[in-house]
Design an enzyme around this catalytic site. Structure first.
Site, PDB file in Angstrom:
ATOM      1  N   HIS A 109     -35.293   0.107  55.942  1.00 43.98           N
ATOM      2  CA  HIS A 109     -35.541  -0.180  54.438  1.00 43.98           C
ATOM      3  C   HIS A 109     -34.431   0.776  53.640  1.00 43.98           C
ATOM      4  O   HIS A 109     -34.507   1.666  53.411  1.00 43.98           O
ATOM      5  CB  HIS A 109     -36.768   0.204  54.214  1.00 43.98           C
ATOM      6  CG  HIS A 109     -37.992  -0.498  54.764  1.00 43.98           C
ATOM      7  ND1 HIS A 109     -38.457  -1.845  54.394  1.00 43.98           N
ATOM      8  CD2 HIS A 109     -38.930  -0.056  55.477  1.00 43.98           C
ATOM      9  CE1 HIS A 109     -39.394  -2.308  55.145  1.00 43.98           C
ATOM     10  NE2 HIS A 109     -39.809  -1.185  55.894  1.00 43.98           N
ATOM     11  N   HIS A 119     -35.262  -5.568  61.404  1.00 42.81           N
ATOM     12  CA  HIS A 119     -36.346  -5.247  62.467  1.00 42.81           C
ATOM     13  C   HIS A 119     -35.874  -5.709  63.749  1.00 42.81           C
ATOM     14  O   HIS A 119     -35.221  -6.589  63.736  1.00 42.81           O
ATOM     15  CB  HIS A 119     -37.532  -5.875  62.057  1.00 42.81           C
ATOM     16  CG  HIS A 119     -38.484  -6.161  63.200  1.00 42.81           C
ATOM     17  ND1 HIS A 119     -38.506  -7.142  63.995  1.00 42.81           N
ATOM     18  CD2 HIS A 119     -39.502  -5.269  63.860  1.00 42.81           C
ATOM     19  CE1 HIS A 119     -39.643  -7.108  64.831  1.00 42.81           C
ATOM     20  NE2 HIS A 119     -39.959  -5.716  64.765  1.00 42.81           N
ATOM     21  N   ASN A 121     -37.260  -5.203  68.074  1.00 44.55           N
ATOM     22  CA  ASN A 121     -38.247  -4.654  69.032  1.00 44.55           C
ATOM     23  C   ASN A 121     -37.639  -5.112  70.517  1.00 44.55           C
ATOM     24  O   ASN A 121     -37.628  -6.316  70.523  1.00 44.55           O
ATOM     25  CB  ASN A 121     -39.742  -4.983  68.493  1.00 44.55           C
ATOM     26  CG  ASN A 121     -40.591  -4.850  69.525  1.00 44.55           C
ATOM     27  OD1 ASN A 121     -40.944  -5.886  70.553  1.00 44.55           O
ATOM     28  ND2 ASN A 121     -41.314  -3.607  69.516  1.00 44.55           N
ATOM     29  N   VAL A 122     -37.803  -4.389  71.282  1.00 39.91           N
ATOM     30  CA  VAL A 122     -37.878  -4.888  72.819  1.00 39.91           C
ATOM     31  C   VAL A 122     -38.900  -4.221  73.458  1.00 39.91           C
ATOM     32  O   VAL A 122     -39.189  -3.230  73.381  1.00 39.91           O
ATOM     33  CB  VAL A 122     -36.406  -4.693  73.478  1.00 39.91           C
ATOM     34  CG1 VAL A 122     -35.490  -5.567  72.950  1.00 39.91           C
ATOM     35  CG2 VAL A 122     -36.078  -3.116  73.366  1.00 39.91           C
ATOM     36  N   HIS A 158     -26.522 -14.631  62.848  1.00 32.60           N
ATOM     37  CA  HIS A 158     -26.959 -15.469  63.880  1.00 32.60           C
ATOM     38  C   HIS A 158     -25.926 -15.523  64.785  1.00 32.60           C
ATOM     39  O   HIS A 158     -26.107 -16.123  66.081  1.00 32.60           O
ATOM     40  CB  HIS A 158     -27.541 -16.865  63.280  1.00 32.60           C
ATOM     41  CG  HIS A 158     -28.848 -16.900  62.789  1.00 32.60           C
ATOM     42  ND1 HIS A 158     -29.940 -17.068  63.385  1.00 32.60           N
ATOM     43  CD2 HIS A 158     -29.174 -16.387  61.420  1.00 32.60           C
ATOM     44  CE1 HIS A 158     -30.890 -16.992  62.764  1.00 32.60           C
ATOM     45  NE2 HIS A 158     -30.644 -16.465  61.439  1.00 32.60           N
ATOM     46  N   GLY A 271     -55.544   1.970  70.377  1.00 29.85           N
ATOM     47  CA  GLY A 271     -55.612   3.248  70.143  1.00 29.85           C
ATOM     48  C   GLY A 271     -54.476   3.911  69.858  1.00 29.85           C
ATOM     49  O   GLY A 271     -54.397   5.084  70.296  1.00 29.85           O
ATOM     50  N   GLY A 272     -53.232   3.299  69.666  1.00 26.97           N
ATOM     51  CA  GLY A 272     -52.007   4.158  69.314  1.00 26.97           C
ATOM     52  C   GLY A 272     -51.918   5.004  68.094  1.00 26.97           C
ATOM     53  O   GLY A 272     -53.081   4.972  67.148  1.00 26.97           O
ATOM     54  N   ARG A 273     -50.842   5.921  67.840  1.00 30.09           N
ATOM     55  CA  ARG A 273     -50.704   6.591  66.797  1.00 30.09           C
ATOM     56  C   ARG A 273     -50.513   5.770  65.840  1.00 30.09           C
ATOM     57  O   ARG A 273     -49.504   5.372  65.408  1.00 30.09           O
ATOM     58  CB  ARG A 273     -49.726   7.663  67.113  1.00 30.09           C
ATOM     59  CG  ARG A 273     -49.398   8.814  66.163  1.00 30.09           C
ATOM     60  CD  ARG A 273     -48.708   9.735  66.600  1.00 30.09           C
ATOM     61  NE  ARG A 273     -48.409  10.744  65.782  1.00 30.09           N
ATOM     62  CZ  ARG A 273     -47.423  10.808  64.768  1.00 30.09           C
ATOM     63  NH1 ARG A 273     -46.630   9.926  64.859  1.00 30.09           N
ATOM     64  NH2 ARG A 273     -47.273  11.903  64.025  1.00 30.09           N
TER      65      ARG A 273
END
Length: 315
Positions: A109, A119, A121-122, A158, A271-273
């Site tokens: 941010h 963002h 994520n892998v 892209h 139930g992750g942090r």
């Protein structure tokens, strides 16, 4: 915090969770160093955590930097006896399986409204049940959320996304670009979150080795996609009006992540942090009732030009 258990042959390749974990640790280290260097005014703080139900993670947060108001990159490796509903969505045969999941997720941010939020994520997930073949898949991607858009930035983003897909099939970039456009769509607003990028999930069709190569390619192309944009825009002068528009548009980011994002839902359901799961939420945000941009303004151009389906790069 880590568990070494699975290494077996399935779908023509050896499934090597140790290799996946080592890559993810390296990726987090490389991106942490690069983002801190670009910012120049703050360092990442590291927070290791354990999950009562199994596994843990390593969260790194940069706050109040010169370039980034907040940047977070988390590494997680969790396991349990029952796959969360969000991971088994659309695949009821996986319900009730034990699982192991690991991944790296990050959100930046920026302080300057001319620098877009990013963002990436892998991830890898393995699910198994006694008497049945194990099931595994890779997923991830990256997407860009501008506040004040530039064609050259979207095209560069892209172009780099397309480069991440080179060698994996001529149709792969367009397929995963389309998936990204459809996934990062705020249905109740009828608008996309940004200019897209890549999104893939449930990837196992190429065999473990090839799928792992693709996941690495996506992870390795994030910095070449994002860092040049940050360098171009981080020193552009901006006004209080533009800052307020940035805070307003950040509200869309919050809405998507809390309502639709599968990663957020998986983390909460497993139930992750909570602090690590919600590190994607911007530090400052605002909502304004029924706000509309004035015609002909830069703010209106974001909606009319950038938040529209578009082929930014054809190769």
């Amino acid at each position: 915090m880590w568990k070494d258990k699975y290494r077996y042959t399935f779908r023509m390749n050896t499934v090597d969770t140790k290799a996946v974990r080592e890559y993810l640790q390296s990726l987090q280290d490389r991106i942490t160093q690069a983002i801190a260097l670009v910012d120049g005014g703050a360092e990442f703080q590291e927070d290791e955590w354990q999950r009562d139900a199994g596994g843990g993670g390593r969260t790194r947060i940069l706050q109040n930097g010169d370039v980034f108001e907040q940047a977070g990159i988390g590494l997680s490796h969790v396991y349990g006896m029952q796959l969360p509903a969000s991971a088994a969505a659309g695949r009821p045969e996986l319900a009730g399986r034990a699982y192991e999941a690991m991944g790296v997720s990050l959100v930046t941010h920026p302080r300057n409204p001319y620098v877009p939020t990013s963002h990436m994520n892998v991830r890898f997930l393995l699910a198994e049940k006694s008497g049945a073949d194990p099931v595994w898949w890779f997923g991830g991607g990256f997407d860009l959320t501008p506040y004040y858009g530039f064609d050259e930035d979207a095209e560069h983003w892209h172009r780099t996304a397309s480069a991440a897909c080179e060698g994996f099939g001529e149709e792969v970039y367009q397929r995963y670009k389309k998936w990204c456009d459809e996934y990062f769509y705020i249905k109740h607003r009828r608008e996309p979150r940004g200019v897209g990028g890549l999104f893939f999930d449930d990837l196992d069709a190429w065999g473990f080795t090839r799928c792992f190569e693709f996941m690495r390619s996506v992870g390795d192309h994030y910095l070449p996609a994002y860092r040049p944009i940050v360098e171009r825009r981080k020193d552009v002068p901006y006004t209080e009006r533009q800052r307020q528009f940035q805070l307003y548009r950040r509200g869309r980011y919050v809405e998507f992540n809390l309502i639709y994002d599968r990663g957020t839902l998986f983390g909460l359901q497993s139930g992750g942090r909570t602090e690590s799961i919600l590190m994607s939420i911007p530090p400052m945000v605002r909502w304004q009732y029924n706000w509309r941009p004035e015609p002909g303004t830069e703010e209106a151009r974001l909606y009319e030009h950038f938040l529209q389906p578009r082929d930014w790069y054809r190769g």
